[in-house]
Design an enzyme around this catalytic site. Structure first.
Site, PDB file in Angstrom:
ATOM      1  N   ARG A 107       0.874  -1.101   0.140  1.00  0.00           N
ATOM      2  CA  ARG A 107       0.058   0.240   0.108  1.00  0.00           C
ATOM      3  C   ARG A 107       1.352   1.238   0.513  1.00  0.00           C
ATOM      4  NH1 ARG A 107      -5.748   1.033   3.316  1.00  0.00           N
ATOM      5  NH2 ARG A 107      -6.075   0.150   2.350  1.00  0.00           N
ATOM      6  N   HIS A 134      -7.522   0.917  -6.199  1.00  0.00           N
ATOM      7  CA  HIS A 134      -7.402  -0.120  -5.889  1.00  0.00           C
ATOM      8  C   HIS A 134      -8.227  -1.327  -6.163  1.00  0.00           C
ATOM      9  CE1 HIS A 134      -7.742  -2.038  -1.616  1.00  0.00           C
ATOM     10  NE2 HIS A 134      -8.382  -0.868  -1.043  1.00  0.00           N
ATOM     11  N   GLN A 137     -10.165  -4.100  -4.061  1.00  0.00           N
ATOM     12  CA  GLN A 137     -11.537  -3.746  -3.504  1.00  0.00           C
ATOM     13  C   GLN A 137     -12.219  -3.800  -4.324  1.00  0.00           C
ATOM     14  OE1 GLN A 137     -11.973  -2.306  -0.748  1.00  0.00           O
ATOM     15  NE2 GLN A 137     -13.967  -3.019  -1.336  1.00  0.00           N
ATOM     16  N   ASP A 229     -17.305   7.157  -1.630  1.00  0.00           N
ATOM     17  CA  ASP A 229     -16.135   6.296  -0.575  1.00  0.00           C
ATOM     18  C   ASP A 229     -15.244   8.147  -0.059  1.00  0.00           C
ATOM     19  OD1 ASP A 229     -13.839   6.479   0.267  1.00  0.00           O
ATOM     20  OD2 ASP A 229     -12.793   5.783  -1.624  1.00  0.00           O
ATOM     21  N   CYS A 269     -15.777   1.274   0.370  1.00  0.00           N
ATOM     22  CA  CYS A 269     -14.724   0.587   0.288  1.00  0.00           C
ATOM     23  C   CYS A 269     -14.518   0.550   1.950  1.00  0.00           C
ATOM     24  CB  CYS A 269     -14.401   0.808  -0.471  1.00  0.00           C
ATOM     25  SG  CYS A 269     -13.523   2.335  -0.295  1.00  0.00           S
ATOM     26  N   ARG A 297     -13.700  -9.042   1.084  1.00  0.00           N
ATOM     27  CA  ARG A 297     -12.070  -8.866   1.198  1.00  0.00           C
ATOM     28  C   ARG A 297     -11.410 -10.366   1.225  1.00  0.00           C
ATOM     29  NH1 ARG A 297      -9.807  -3.715   0.792  1.00  0.00           N
ATOM     30  NH2 ARG A 297      -7.945  -4.801   0.774  1.00  0.00           N
TER      31      ARG A 297
HETATM   32  N1   CP Z   1     -11.372  -0.924   2.147  1.00  0.00           N
HETATM   33  C1   CP Z   1     -10.115  -0.970   2.373  1.00  0.00           C
HETATM   34  O1   CP Z   1      -8.662  -0.762   1.853  1.00  0.00           O
HETATM   35  O2   CP Z   1      -9.855  -0.193   3.750  1.00  0.00           O
HETATM   36  P1   CP Z   1      -8.268  -0.386   5.399  1.00  0.00           P
HETATM   37  O3   CP Z   1      -7.947   1.245   4.675  1.00  0.00           O
HETATM   38  O4   CP Z   1      -8.929   0.030   6.319  1.00  0.00           O
HETATM   39  O5   CP Z   1      -7.615  -0.796   4.519  1.00  0.00           O
HETATM   40  N1  NVA Z   2     -10.124   6.444  -0.598  1.00  0.00           N
HETATM   41  C1  NVA Z   2      -9.900   5.713  -0.843  1.00  0.00           C
HETATM   42  C2  NVA Z   2      -9.787   4.685   0.371  1.00  0.00           C
HETATM   43  C3  NVA Z   2      -9.065   4.244   1.829  1.00  0.00           C
HETATM   44  C4  NVA Z   2      -9.817   2.336   1.490  1.00  0.00           C
HETATM   45  C5  NVA Z   2      -8.922   6.188   0.777  1.00  0.00           C
HETATM   46  O1  NVA Z   2      -7.649   6.151  -0.855  1.00  0.00           O
HETATM   47  O2  NVA Z   2      -7.857   6.792   1.228  1.00  0.00           O
END
Ligand code: CP
Ligand code: NVA
Length: 313
Positions: A107, A134, A137, A229, A269, A297
């Protein structure tokens, strides 16, 4: 079926057939888990590294549990605890980690970080969220939609809010599975142009596959799914005030939900910022499937890990 999946950096790394195979296997794994069968030895001796440059609840825990339940192991690493945080290059990090572990999930803030890592790694690399995409997701989202609508082809999805990383991957997933996506977003917050171009390059008519609307009603009327989101993604905190102003008219509240089909499913998400992009009432309504998305997930990532790590064993 022996999968050809080598990693998952973008949703566009997958074909429609790959996604169908992952969803099918995920459904089997979910059924087995519900029946009490958790431990499988499929990934015995396999080690997955998790690298986080920003926070996570679902991604971290679902990947850890997925590996443990498949009989493998996980090493969870924070960016700043690695020499990466002190300036070691991605190249050498990727080369060294490839000699220790069997796959890595990253990440990162910049999508290019994950692409660079994959360029130098000799193990599968999974994108656990970047500023651009993502894809993990999207796999869980497609599974959740299929469970409720019994199909994906032809399902109408309305995205309301920021055309962000989650939206970009969903666009790819919807295009690949023959779904229609309307994106209601304020000017300046559209999905990535290169994602739209990618859809066109694949031969899809981007106007019917993903239509950008300014008006929430236009996007939501007749929708089978409403998806939203956060207004402020990780890394965009400095822009919070401007974003809150821009997205004020894009909240998914009861009146927005009433514009859609009666059996609309509401998706997010997570994490949810209650009272911003979604009201408490919608979040807790029987139309909300967000906890199922989060659970899925786990199942979709198990299926992905099996296709990446078991078939190559
Ligand atoms: N939806 C998602 O990726 O959540 P987290 O940021 O908690 O991993
Ligand atoms: N769009 C959000 C998703 C988190 C899972 C972010 O990038 O923070």
């Amino acid at each position: 079926m022996r999968s050809k999946v080598k990693g998952l950096i973008s949703i566009f790394d997958l074909t429609r057939g790959d996604i169908e195979a992952i969803l099918e296997r995920a459904a089997l794994l979910k059924g087995e888990r519900r029946a009490g069968l958790r431990r499988r030895g499929d990934l015995e001796d396999r080690i997955l590294g998790l690298i986080f440059e920003k926070p996570s609840t679902r991604t971290r825990v679902s990947f850890e549990v997925a590996m443990l339940e498949l009989g493998g192991s996980v090493i969870s690493l924070n960016w700043n605890e690695l020499q990466l945080g002190r300036g070691e290059r991605i190249k050498e990090t990727a080369e060294v980690l490839s000699s220790y572990i069997d796959a890595v999930m990253i990440r990162a803030y910049a999508h290019s970080t994950i692409e660079d890592f994959a360029r130098y790694a000799s193990i599968p690399v999974i994108n656990g969220l970047s500023d651009l995409e993502h894809p993990c997701q999207t796999l869980a989202d497609l599974m959740t939609i299929k469970e409720h609508k019994n199909k994906l082809e032809g399902v109408k999805v309305a995205w309301v809010g920021d055309g962000n990383n989650v939206c970009n991957s969903l666009i790819g997933g919807c295009a690949l599975m023959g779904m229609e996506l309307r994106v209601a977003c304020p000017e300046g917050y559209e999905p990535e142009e290169r994602v739209i171009r990618r859809i066109e390059a694949m031969g899809y008519d981007s106007n019917s596959t993903v239509r950008i609307c300014r008006d929430v009603r236009e996007a939501v009327s007749g929708a089978d799914v409403i998806y939203t989101d956060v207004w402020v993604s990780m890394g965009e905190e400095a822009d919070r005030a401007r974003r809150e102003e821009a997205f004020r008219a894009y909240q998914v509240n009861e009146s927005v939900v009433n514009m859609a089909k009666d059996d609309v499913m509401v998706m997010h998400c997570m994490p949810v910022h209650v009272g911003e992009e979604m009201t408490e009432g919608v979040l807790n309504s029987d139309k909300s499937v967000i906890l199922e998305q989060a659970e899925n997930r786990l199942h979709t990532q198990k299926a992905l890990l099996l296709s990446l790590l078991k078939e190559s064993k």
